[in-house]
Design a protein around this motif. Structure first.
Motif, PDB file in Angstrom:
ATOM      1  N   GLU A  74       0.828  -1.209   0.000  1.00 32.03           N
ATOM      2  CA  GLU A  74       0.000   0.000   0.000  1.00 32.03           C
ATOM      3  C   GLU A  74       0.863   1.260   0.000  1.00 32.03           C
ATOM      4  OE1 GLU A  74      -2.786  -0.286   3.230  1.00 32.03           O
ATOM      5  OE2 GLU A  74      -3.591  -2.168   2.463  1.00 32.03           O
ATOM      6  N   TYR A  75       1.927   1.278   0.792  1.00 27.89           N
ATOM      7  CA  TYR A  75       2.780   2.460   0.891  1.00 27.89           C
ATOM      8  C   TYR A  75       3.402   2.828  -0.458  1.00 27.89           C
ATOM      9  CZ  TYR A  75       6.422   5.678   2.358  1.00 27.89           C
ATOM     10  OH  TYR A  75       7.223   6.777   2.475  1.00 27.89           O
ATOM     11  N   PHE A  76       3.889   1.833  -1.187  1.00 30.88           N
ATOM     12  CA  PHE A  76       4.509   2.078  -2.485  1.00 30.88           C
ATOM     13  C   PHE A  76       3.498   2.029  -3.632  1.00 30.88           C
ATOM     14  CE2 PHE A  76       8.332   0.647  -0.128  1.00 30.88           C
ATOM     15  CZ  PHE A  76       9.048   1.833  -0.246  1.00 30.88           C
ATOM     16  N   ASP A  77       2.214   1.867  -3.300  1.00 24.70           N
ATOM     17  CA  ASP A  77       1.141   1.842  -4.283  1.00 24.70           C
ATOM     18  C   ASP A  77       1.443   0.829  -5.395  1.00 24.70           C
ATOM     19  OD1 ASP A  77      -1.317   2.537  -5.372  1.00 24.70           O
ATOM     20  OD2 ASP A  77      -0.484   4.160  -6.581  1.00 24.70           O
ATOM     21  N   ILE A  78       1.710  -0.398  -4.973  1.00 26.96           N
ATOM     22  CA  ILE A  78       2.015  -1.480  -5.911  1.00 26.96           C
ATOM     23  C   ILE A  78       0.688  -2.003  -6.464  1.00 26.96           C
ATOM     24  CG2 ILE A  78       3.132  -3.717  -6.243  1.00 26.96           C
ATOM     25  CD1 ILE A  78       5.119  -1.589  -5.325  1.00 26.96           C
ATOM     26  N   THR A  79       0.351  -1.567  -7.669  1.00 25.92           N
ATOM     27  CA  THR A  79      -0.862  -2.050  -8.317  1.00 25.92           C
ATOM     28  C   THR A  79      -0.525  -2.876  -9.550  1.00 25.92           C
ATOM     29  OG1 THR A  79      -1.028   0.062  -9.474  1.00 25.92           O
ATOM     30  CG2 THR A  79      -2.346  -0.188  -7.480  1.00 25.92           C
ATOM     31  N   LEU A  80       0.607  -2.587 -10.176  1.00 27.77           N
ATOM     32  CA  LEU A  80       1.076  -3.369 -11.319  1.00 27.77           C
ATOM     33  C   LEU A  80       2.331  -4.129 -10.910  1.00 27.77           C
ATOM     34  CD1 LEU A  80       0.750  -0.603 -14.066  1.00 27.77           C
ATOM     35  CD2 LEU A  80      -0.804  -2.513 -13.663  1.00 27.77           C
ATOM     36  N   VAL A  81       2.410  -5.396 -11.313  1.00 26.94           N
ATOM     37  CA  VAL A  81       3.591  -6.194 -10.969  1.00 26.94           C
ATOM     38  C   VAL A  81       4.256  -6.670 -12.252  1.00 26.94           C
ATOM     39  CG1 VAL A  81       2.728  -6.918  -8.720  1.00 26.94           C
ATOM     40  CG2 VAL A  81       2.234  -8.332 -10.726  1.00 26.94           C
ATOM     41  N   PRO A  82       5.551  -6.867 -12.224  1.00 25.91           N
ATOM     42  CA  PRO A  82       6.436  -6.621 -11.092  1.00 25.91           C
ATOM     43  C   PRO A  82       6.731  -5.126 -10.926  1.00 25.91           C
ATOM     44  CG  PRO A  82       7.714  -7.383 -12.968  1.00 25.91           C
ATOM     45  CD  PRO A  82       6.270  -7.430 -13.378  1.00 25.91           C
ATOM     46  N   ALA A  83       6.971  -4.747  -9.679  1.00 24.06           N
ATOM     47  CA  ALA A  83       7.390  -3.384  -9.366  1.00 24.06           C
ATOM     48  C   ALA A  83       8.666  -3.507  -8.539  1.00 24.06           C
ATOM     49  CB  ALA A  83       6.309  -2.656  -8.579  1.00 24.06           C
ATOM     50  N   THR A  84       9.682  -2.772  -8.932  1.00 24.00           N
ATOM     51  CA  THR A  84      10.978  -2.859  -8.272  1.00 24.00           C
ATOM     52  C   THR A  84      11.270  -1.532  -7.583  1.00 24.00           C
ATOM     53  OG1 THR A  84      11.688  -4.344 -10.044  1.00 24.00           O
ATOM     54  CG2 THR A  84      13.401  -3.455  -8.610  1.00 24.00           C
ATOM     55  N   VAL A  85      11.600  -1.623  -6.289  1.00 21.79           N
ATOM     56  CA  VAL A  85      11.873  -0.440  -5.480  1.00 21.79           C
ATOM     57  C   VAL A  85      13.342  -0.501  -5.063  1.00 21.79           C
ATOM     58  CG1 VAL A  85      11.200   0.830  -3.404  1.00 21.79           C
ATOM     59  CG2 VAL A  85       9.486  -0.464  -4.683  1.00 21.79           C
ATOM     60  N   PHE A  86      13.989   0.659  -5.021  1.00 18.75           N
ATOM     61  CA  PHE A  86      15.419   0.739  -4.716  1.00 18.75           C
ATOM     62  C   PHE A  86      15.649   1.555  -3.444  1.00 18.75           C
ATOM     63  CE2 PHE A  86      14.755   0.559  -9.301  1.00 18.75           C
ATOM     64  CZ  PHE A  86      15.537  -0.524  -9.655  1.00 18.75           C
ATOM     65  N   PHE A  87      16.627   1.114  -2.647  1.00 15.03           N
ATOM     66  CA  PHE A  87      17.028   1.816  -1.430  1.00 15.03           C
ATOM     67  C   PHE A  87      18.544   1.913  -1.393  1.00 15.03           C
ATOM     68  CE2 PHE A  87      13.011  -0.189  -0.466  1.00 15.03           C
ATOM     69  CZ  PHE A  87      12.328   0.772   0.261  1.00 15.03           C
ATOM     70  N   PHE A  88      19.043   2.908  -0.653  1.00 15.93           N
ATOM     71  CA  PHE A  88      20.476   3.008  -0.379  1.00 15.93           C
ATOM     72  C   PHE A  88      20.628   3.577   1.019  1.00 15.93           C
ATOM     73  CE2 PHE A  88      24.703   4.849  -0.371  1.00 15.93           C
ATOM     74  CZ  PHE A  88      25.452   3.830  -0.949  1.00 15.93           C
ATOM     75  N   ASN A  89      21.300   2.840   1.882  1.00 14.22           N
ATOM     76  CA  ASN A  89      21.485   3.237   3.287  1.00 14.22           C
ATOM     77  C   ASN A  89      20.161   3.670   3.915  1.00 14.22           C
ATOM     78  OD1 ASN A  89      24.169   2.612   3.109  1.00 14.22           O
ATOM     79  ND2 ASN A  89      24.871   4.721   2.927  1.00 14.22           N
ATOM     80  N   ALA A  90      19.139   2.863   3.736  1.00  9.44           N
ATOM     81  CA  ALA A  90      17.797   3.034   4.304  1.00  9.44           C
ATOM     82  C   ALA A  90      17.028   4.209   3.708  1.00  9.44           C
ATOM     83  CB  ALA A  90      17.842   3.132   5.822  1.00  9.44           C
ATOM     84  N   HIS A  91      17.532   4.814   2.636  1.00  7.14           N
ATOM     85  CA  HIS A  91      16.816   5.885   1.950  1.00  7.14           C
ATOM     86  C   HIS A  91      16.206   5.340   0.671  1.00  7.14           C
ATOM     87  CE1 HIS A  91      18.211   9.177   4.473  1.00  7.14           C
ATOM     88  NE2 HIS A  91      19.404   8.603   4.452  1.00  7.14           N
ATOM     89  N   HIS A  92      14.952   5.686   0.452  1.00  2.00           N
ATOM     90  CA  HIS A  92      14.269   5.267  -0.765  1.00  2.00           C
ATOM     91  C   HIS A  92      14.866   6.040  -1.933  1.00  2.00           C
ATOM     92  CE1 HIS A  92      10.242   5.228  -3.180  1.00  2.00           C
ATOM     93  NE2 HIS A  92      11.099   4.337  -3.632  1.00  2.00           N
ATOM     94  N   MET A  93      15.395   5.330  -2.912  1.00  2.00           N
ATOM     95  CA  MET A  93      15.993   5.951  -4.091  1.00  2.00           C
ATOM     96  C   MET A  93      14.948   6.015  -5.209  1.00  2.00           C
ATOM     97  SD  MET A  93      19.069   6.774  -3.304  1.00  2.00           S
ATOM     98  CE  MET A  93      19.680   7.185  -4.931  1.00  2.00           C
ATOM     99  N   LYS A  94      14.876   7.158  -5.854  1.00  2.00           N
ATOM    100  CA  LYS A  94      13.929   7.344  -6.942  1.00  2.00           C
ATOM    101  C   LYS A  94      14.691   7.493  -8.248  1.00  2.00           C
ATOM    102  CE  LYS A  94      10.650   9.360  -3.839  1.00  2.00           C
ATOM    103  NZ  LYS A  94      10.783  10.345  -2.840  1.00  2.00           N
ATOM    104  N   MET A  95      13.984   7.220  -9.359  1.00  2.00           N
ATOM    105  CA  MET A  95      14.628   7.298 -10.659  1.00  2.00           C
ATOM    106  C   MET A  95      13.679   7.955 -11.657  1.00  2.00           C
ATOM    107  SD  MET A  95      16.399   4.376 -12.974  1.00  2.00           S
ATOM    108  CE  MET A  95      14.976   3.351 -12.829  1.00  2.00           C
ATOM    109  N   ASP A  96      14.159   8.991 -12.306  1.00  2.00           N
ATOM    110  CA  ASP A  96      13.394   9.659 -13.349  1.00  2.00           C
ATOM    111  C   ASP A  96      13.633   8.921 -14.664  1.00  2.00           C
ATOM    112  OD1 ASP A  96      12.162  11.269 -15.169  1.00  2.00           O
ATOM    113  OD2 ASP A  96      13.273  13.089 -14.662  1.00  2.00           O
ATOM    114  N   SER A  97      12.619   8.174 -15.072  1.00  3.29           N
ATOM    115  CA  SER A  97      12.738   7.416 -16.323  1.00  3.29           C
ATOM    116  C   SER A  97      11.785   7.951 -17.385  1.00  3.29           C
ATOM    117  CB  SER A  97      12.472   5.929 -16.056  1.00  3.29           C
ATOM    118  OG  SER A  97      11.194   5.760 -15.478  1.00  3.29           O
TER     119      SER A  97
END
Length: 152
Positions: A74-97
């Motif tokens: 729910e937090y990451f609003d995973i409605t379509l799968v697969p969905a891949t989430v990235f972290f670095f040192n406990a920080h959520h990393m985002k990517m502009d694609s």
């Protein structure tokens, strides 16, 4: 299938622990279903590449249908799968694609090299203190989905 080598995170506590304890590496969490063809394709790529990226990334799998992980789904609003989430040192990393959602990668990757390129870009950006990086892949290799945002 190839996901035998990859750890499956089945509880919120396991996910919290791996996010907190993965230091100086990109943490890649694939949310999906083991029965979904796209997830199986992505899992195959992840299992074949996990050794190649082990110096700078850790990979884990999460089944979105597991009740104990619904808070993350729910937090990451995973409605379509697969969905891949990235972290670095406990920080959520985002990517502009170039898509509407910078918080996760939706869909599979075309190849092992595409995945490696994305993780390397996130790692390099994170090492420079960035929380959002630009996707290194050409637009034709980025999956496109029509996203509907609730309460916008």
């Amino acid at each position: 299938m190839g996901s035998v080598m990859l750890p499956t995170l089945a509880t919120k506590r396991e996910i919290d622990t791996v996010i907190r304890d993965t230091l100086d590496k990109v943490l890649v969490i694939r949310f999906g279903r083991g029965s979904d063809p796209s997830c199986l394709h992505l899992d195959d790529i992840l299992s074949r590449v996990c050794r190649d990226v082990s110096r700078f990334a850790t990979i884990g799998l999460v089944d979105v249908d597991t009740e104990e992980v619904k808070v993350y789904v729910e937090y990451f609003d995973i409605t379509l799968v697969p969905a891949t989430v990235f972290f670095f040192n406990a920080h959520h990393m985002k990517m502009d694609s170039g898509t509407a959602d910078h918080t996760k990668w939706i869909g599979s990757f075309h190849s092992k090299q595409d995945f490696i390129d994305v993780v390397e870009a996130i790692y390099r950006g994170a090492m420079k203190g960035k929380l959002i990086v630009t996707c290194p892949l050409p637009p034709e290799r980025i999956p496109r989905f029509q996203l509907l945002f609730k309460d916008v």
